[in-house]
Design a protein around this motif. Structure first.
Motif, PDB file in Angstrom:
ATOM      1  N   ARG A  30       0.821  -1.210   0.000  1.00 23.43           N
ATOM      2  CA  ARG A  30       0.000   0.000   0.000  1.00 23.43           C
ATOM      3  C   ARG A  30       0.853   1.258   0.000  1.00 23.43           C
ATOM      4  O   ARG A  30       0.429   2.296  -0.490  1.00 23.43           O
ATOM      5  CB  ARG A  30      -0.959  -0.031   1.195  1.00 23.43           C
ATOM      6  N   MET A  70      -3.927  -1.625  -9.346  1.00 26.75           N
ATOM      7  CA  MET A  70      -3.977  -2.503  -8.179  1.00 26.75           C
ATOM      8  C   MET A  70      -5.172  -3.444  -8.296  1.00 26.75           C
ATOM      9  O   MET A  70      -6.246  -3.046  -8.728  1.00 26.75           O
ATOM     10  CB  MET A  70      -4.093  -1.632  -6.921  1.00 26.75           C
ATOM     11  N   PHE A 125      -7.526  -5.750  -5.887  1.00 30.23           N
ATOM     12  CA  PHE A 125      -7.804  -5.862  -4.455  1.00 30.23           C
ATOM     13  C   PHE A 125      -8.347  -7.238  -4.095  1.00 30.23           C
ATOM     14  O   PHE A 125      -8.938  -7.932  -4.930  1.00 30.23           O
ATOM     15  CB  PHE A 125      -8.831  -4.811  -4.035  1.00 30.23           C
ATOM     16  N   ASN A 144     -10.974  -7.974  -2.292  1.00 31.72           N
ATOM     17  CA  ASN A 144     -12.422  -8.115  -2.524  1.00 31.72           C
ATOM     18  C   ASN A 144     -12.819  -7.518  -3.872  1.00 31.72           C
ATOM     19  O   ASN A 144     -13.970  -7.181  -4.097  1.00 31.72           O
ATOM     20  CB  ASN A 144     -13.220  -7.491  -1.386  1.00 31.72           C
ATOM     21  N   ALA A 167     -13.092  -4.847  -5.255  1.00 30.78           N
ATOM     22  CA  ALA A 167     -13.415  -3.412  -5.265  1.00 30.78           C
ATOM     23  C   ALA A 167     -13.948  -2.961  -6.611  1.00 30.78           C
ATOM     24  O   ALA A 167     -13.568  -1.917  -7.138  1.00 30.78           O
ATOM     25  CB  ALA A 167     -12.193  -2.582  -4.866  1.00 30.78           C
ATOM     26  N   LEU A 168     -14.855  -3.761  -7.184  1.00 26.96           N
ATOM     27  CA  LEU A 168     -15.500  -3.317  -8.428  1.00 26.96           C
ATOM     28  C   LEU A 168     -16.581  -2.313  -8.058  1.00 26.96           C
ATOM     29  O   LEU A 168     -17.223  -2.449  -7.018  1.00 26.96           O
ATOM     30  CB  LEU A 168     -16.130  -4.521  -9.145  1.00 26.96           C
ATOM     31  N   TYR A 169     -16.796  -1.315  -8.902  1.00 26.12           N
ATOM     32  CA  TYR A 169     -17.839  -0.327  -8.626  1.00 26.12           C
ATOM     33  C   TYR A 169     -19.196  -0.988  -8.899  1.00 26.12           C
ATOM     34  O   TYR A 169     -19.501  -1.293 -10.051  1.00 26.12           O
ATOM     35  CB  TYR A 169     -17.652   0.910  -9.498  1.00 26.12           C
ATOM     36  N   PRO A 170     -19.996  -1.217  -7.859  1.00 32.97           N
ATOM     37  CA  PRO A 170     -21.184  -2.067  -8.027  1.00 32.97           C
ATOM     38  C   PRO A 170     -22.254  -1.461  -8.929  1.00 32.97           C
ATOM     39  O   PRO A 170     -23.056  -2.192  -9.491  1.00 32.97           O
ATOM     40  CB  PRO A 170     -21.708  -2.229  -6.599  1.00 32.97           C
ATOM     41  N   ASN A 223     -16.598  -0.256 -15.354  1.00 34.96           N
ATOM     42  CA  ASN A 223     -15.495  -0.478 -14.428  1.00 34.96           C
ATOM     43  C   ASN A 223     -14.149  -0.407 -15.134  1.00 34.96           C
ATOM     44  O   ASN A 223     -13.204   0.188 -14.626  1.00 34.96           O
ATOM     45  CB  ASN A 223     -15.640  -1.843 -13.759  1.00 34.96           C
ATOM     46  N   ARG A 280      -9.441  -4.447 -15.172  1.00 31.93           N
ATOM     47  CA  ARG A 280      -9.351  -3.038 -14.828  1.00 31.93           C
ATOM     48  C   ARG A 280      -7.887  -2.621 -14.682  1.00 31.93           C
ATOM     49  O   ARG A 280      -7.519  -1.494 -14.983  1.00 31.93           O
ATOM     50  CB  ARG A 280     -10.098  -2.798 -13.522  1.00 31.93           C
TER      51      ARG A 280
END
Lengths: 282, 294, 346
Positions: free
Chosen positions: C48, C80, C82, C84, C86-89, C96, C147
């Protein structure tokens, strides 16, 4: 349910039907009264079945109003109420979502102080600071104006808490991914957070619209000019005279009209309403 | 206090975001509240030319004023009655709705809308029903030999505002009880049924104890409601009368201050109310914290 | 394409806790480096810090020769993936993939070209118009990778990207990541706590513990010659058996360096038949026979000390629980350590 007992099922429905009757009956009576002519209230008992004067009563109230009571036509008051309720709901949502955003997604000196300042509004309902608040509004020249009706009511701790609570459940990685993707704070807010908050905003809007609509004491304090009367406060003036001159049909037409918008919102958006209510109060 | 693991590095932006909320809060909430506290220690001469600092004189007079003390007890009677009546009716209805399957939504819809009715409108509705000359309720009461006139009889007036205030609050309590009932695990109820408990026994030994957090929460909320949100109901029905029989603390602040222009006393009353709200809020939030630990 | 140079980096949290102690690491262009270690070892913090999501307390991080300490994540030109995803729901898969490019003002036709290319490589073209919640875990994982690759960044950063998948899918995706990284030859830093994942993916493995690097090297080199007791215990499954040297003194002619007081023996180097050359001989009782399929694990208690050890033996080895066994270990398979320093002594 586990057992199948016909008597219990019967009792259940009986209880519910009784409950519905208790809830509906006063409004039914008001509706019935609003459909009769003035003369029907001279005799000893209110009518129990609808009469033939509904359209005439409602259009009279909407377009003319009862001048003797110093009340303008209801259409003006309805419009004022609509402006007030929508502005309060939108205003509360905007300033709350912004402050919740600041509190959750930034670290800065006095963050805790800001949070507690907002929290304190919970403990200061308008009822306990009537006169000084009135004075402030008067000194600012906001009596008899829309801003005077609206702005003093748009601070909201509960809405801020709701958004804060929701923002805390948004995964940290979403914000990190957006930053890696080149989104700054306002872009992240607009592109990611706001769309994700849609349901919460809608649910809150329903609750706050009702909150704004049913305000009584505040409009009573800050409006003396009938052009700014809201229907909920104007109705009280009508009722006060109705006792002397039996114009119950007109008063009840106004009552029904004053109830209708927020009640329709609850019925049509029941799911959002329940969500908004149960979550803001937690 | 909780924030995100990573935060935006901007220095000025968060303040900018907070400005609207804080400005409204400071100007219309905190400043007036401080003014109320200040004037609760002051006395104005009748023409408003001169104010003198009188320490706790306003408070002292308040607490030896029989009228104020009677208002305190009237408020207590009112708040307790509304809370008890409204919550018990709501609980019965919530349990009933929780038992039906298909018509569940319909009943819920029919029961929740009074939440959206303004208190002053609620007042007018019940005032109309109990109107001594043409109301249906006095008519029916006369049939069973009770004469009703809330314009002259203080007890009648109190009963009227209790009924009206409870009616409005049924929907709110109902929704929270339904939510509470739905969070009682079905497996517990099934286990109790297997252990031989009938429906009523199950309710009292399993469901009701598990509803305790909801009940406690509603208790506080209802007391709060009865004290502060019923101004419109009282103003539309009894206006505190007859002979102060239905004057509540909040209504008295309004009449003494705004109508009677007795600023010092009204401010002292406001401060007393603030202390009550702070206490209620504190209790409520302590309880919320405890619930989180469950 | 870029190298990443980490020089004297420290991370000290506001409370005074030091998460990373003075760390140096140079990652050459195109290499896939895996940071592995138990939770709390500082591997995610380091990643990070490279990403710019965590401030660097001391030292410098340079990407492609430029020190990036003061740069925002977006300015570092990294991508990056992630844990989980971290897709934009609320955005479609296409949305995305495009978001980062749009924010950088990439021309429309270039965005389309790159998105379609990434979708083809990752086989997610059929889902481009769906939302993340309509996808399976594996598909979401691919979108998260997509992504990253559409951005054509200087470096990929992976933060435990496979730990939310089931075991089978994890194996598959591991291979795909490796293949993709080979083809794109983009410098990558991959964080995981799973040593198998670390071994199979890494060009170079960095084992971290308590905010320090324990050892850096090729995966097999680390397995064959762990430099510290920590690495010895962390790499390899089942883990290395560690036996006090005093217990072994009469089990064979030991020729271990000065200072050795603990000896490591890999489970797969314990034999049931006598090997050629110098070796140890130990006696043990079989407590549990654990067939895995291709091999079996014998859990045994050493005679004398009562220590539990594990041996990995061929699948159909004829042993019964409760039986006595004679164990042989070649002298060349011993790993000598010093308990005090925790380091290898040879």
């Amino acid at each position: 349910m586990i057992e199948n007992r016909p008597f219990l099922a019967f009792l259940t429905h009986l209880v519910l039907i009784l409950g519905v009757v208790i809830v509906v009956f006063p409004v039914y009576l008001a509706f019935v009264a609003s459909t009769h002519g003035s003369g029907d209230f001279m005799r000893g008992l209110v009518p129990l079945l609808p009469g033939p004067h509904m359209i005439e009563n409602y259009s009279f109230m909407l377009n003319e109003g009862i001048s003797t009571a110093g009340a303008p036509p209801l259409s003006i008051m309805l419009l004022n109420s609509l402006v007030m309720a929508i502005s309060i709901a939108v205003g509360k949502i905007i300033i709350s979502i912004l402050s919740a955003y600041a509190i959750v997604f930034f670290k800065f000196p006095f963050r805790l102080l800001a949070f507690w300042t907002i929290f304190i509004t919970l403990m200061l309902p308008v009822e306990v600071r009537i006169i000084p608040t009135f004075k402030v509004v008067a000194d600012l020249g906001m009596l008899n104006s829309y801003p005077g009706l609206i702005i003093p009511l748009i601070a909201s701790a509960t809405a801020t808490f709701l958004f804060r609570q929701f923002f805390l459940t948004v995964p940290d990685e979403l914000m990190e991914a957006a930053r890696v993707d080149g989104a700054g704070p306002m872009k992240f807010f607009r592109d990611i957070l706001l769309p994700l908050s849609r349901t919460n905003i809608a649910a809150l809007f329903v609750i706050l619209f009702i909150y704004g609509w049913v305000q009584y004491l505040w409009p009573l304090l800050v409006t003396t000019d009938s052009r700014y009367y809201t229907i909920v406060m104007g109705i009280k003036r009508l009722a006060a005279t109705a006792d002397a001159e039996p114009q119950w049909n007109f008063v009840m037409a106004a009552v029904i009209l004053a109830m209708l918008p927020p009640v329709l919102v609850v019925i049509l958006m029941q799911r959002l309403f329940v969500k908004g209510l149960v979550e803001t109060e937690k | 206090m909780q924030a995100k693991r990573t935060v935006f590095p901007n220095k000025g932006l968060p303040y900018l975001l907070l400005v609207p909320q804080l400005a409204v809060t400071l100007i219309f909430f905190i400043w007036p509240a401080l003014q109320a506290v200040k004037s609760s220690f002051e006395r104005e001469d009748p023409f408003g030319f001169k104010t003198t600092f009188v320490w706790f004189e306003n408070y002292r007079r308040l607490f030896i004023d029989p009228l104020y003390l009677s208002t305190v007890s009237k408020t207590a009677i009112f708040a307790v009655s509304v809370t008890a009546l409204s919550m018990s009716l709501s609980l019965i209805l919530a349990v009933a709705v929780n038992r039906v399957l298909r018509t569940n939504r319909l009943y819920t819809t029919l029961l929740v809308w009074p939440y959206a009715v303004a208190p002053v409108v609620v007042g007018i509705l019940w005032w109309f029903m109990f109107n001594p000359t043409i109301g249906i309720a006095p008519y029916m009461l006369r049939a069973v030999g009770i004469s009703w006139n809330h314009r002259v009889d203080g007890v009648d007036a109190m009963v009227l505002i209790i009924i009206a205030a409870s009616w409005k609050q049924i929907s709110y309590n109902f929704l929270f009880f339904v939510a509470g009932l739905q969070s009682v695990p079905q497996s517990l109820i099934e286990a109790a049924a297997i252990d031989g408990a009938g429906p009523f026994k199950r309710f009292w030994t399993i469901v009701f104890p598990l509803l305790a957090p909801t009940t406690f929460f509603l208790l506080i909320v209802n007391i709060n409601y009865a004290m502060f949100d019923t101004f419109g109901i009282i103003d539309a029905t009894t206006q505190g009368g007859p002979a102060q029989a239905t004057n509540t603390l909040v209504y008295k602040v309004y009449t003494d201050g705004f109508i009677g222009l007795n600023i010092g006393s009204s401010s002292a009353q406001s401060v007393v109310l603030m202390i009550i709200v702070i206490a209620l809020t504190a209790i409520q939030f302590r309880y919320v914290e405890r619930r989180i630990q469950y | 394409m870029a190298s990443i140079d980490i020089t004297g980096v420290k991370k000290i949290y506001a409370g005074g806790v030091t998460a990373i102690h003075n760390l140096d690491l140079a990652i050459p262009d195109g290499e896939l480096v895996v940071l592995v270690g138990p939770s709390g070892c500082g591997k995610s913090t380091l990643l990070r810090m490279i990403a710019g999501l965590e401030a660097i307390s001391e030292g410098t991080i340079a990407i492609d020769g430029t020190v990036v300490n003061a740069k925002e994540p977006a300015e570092r030109d990294i991508a990056m993936v992630f844990q989980n995803y971290a897709l934009y729901p609320h955005m479609t898969v296409r949305g995305n993939l495009e978001y980062g490019l749009k924010n950088r003002g990439t021309p429309r036709d270039e965005i389309d070209r790159r998105v379609n290319e990434a979708a083809r490589i990752l086989e997610i073209a059929p889902f481009l118009d769906r939302r993340p919640r309509q996808l399976s875990g594996g598909q979401r994982q691919r979108v998260a990778m997509g992504r990253a690759i559409v951005r054509q960044p200087k470096a990929f950063l992976f933060d435990e990207p496979l730990s939310n998948l089931d075991a089978k899918l994890r194996g598959q995706m591991r291979i795909e990541i490796k293949r993709l990284q080979r083809n794109l030859a983009t410098t990558s830093v991959y964080v995981t706590h799973d040593q198998l994942e670390a071994m199979t993916l890494a060009d170079r493995l960095v084992v971290m513990n308590a905010g320090r690097i324990e050892q850096v090297g090729a995966p097999l080199a680390l397995y064959e010659r762990p430099a510290t007791l920590f690495v010895a215990g962390f790499i390899g499954s089942p883990p290395m058996n560690l036996i006090e040297i005093d217990y072994l003194r009469d089990k064979g002619a030991l020729t271990l360096p000065e200072g050795t007081d603990l000896v490591g023996i890999r489970p797969d180097t314990i034999q049931l038949t006598q090997p050629e050359g110098p070796h140890l001989v130990m006696h043990a009782t079989v407590e549990l026979y654990e067939p895995i399929g291709g091999e079996s694990h014998l859990h045994m208690r050493l005679e004398g000390s009562g220590q539990l050890i594990v041996a990995a033996v061929p699948a159909r080895t004829a042993v019964t629980e409760g039986a006595k066994a004679v164990l042989y270990v070649s002298m060349s398979d011993l790993h000598p350590f010093n308990k005090e320093t925790g380091r290898r002594t040879d």
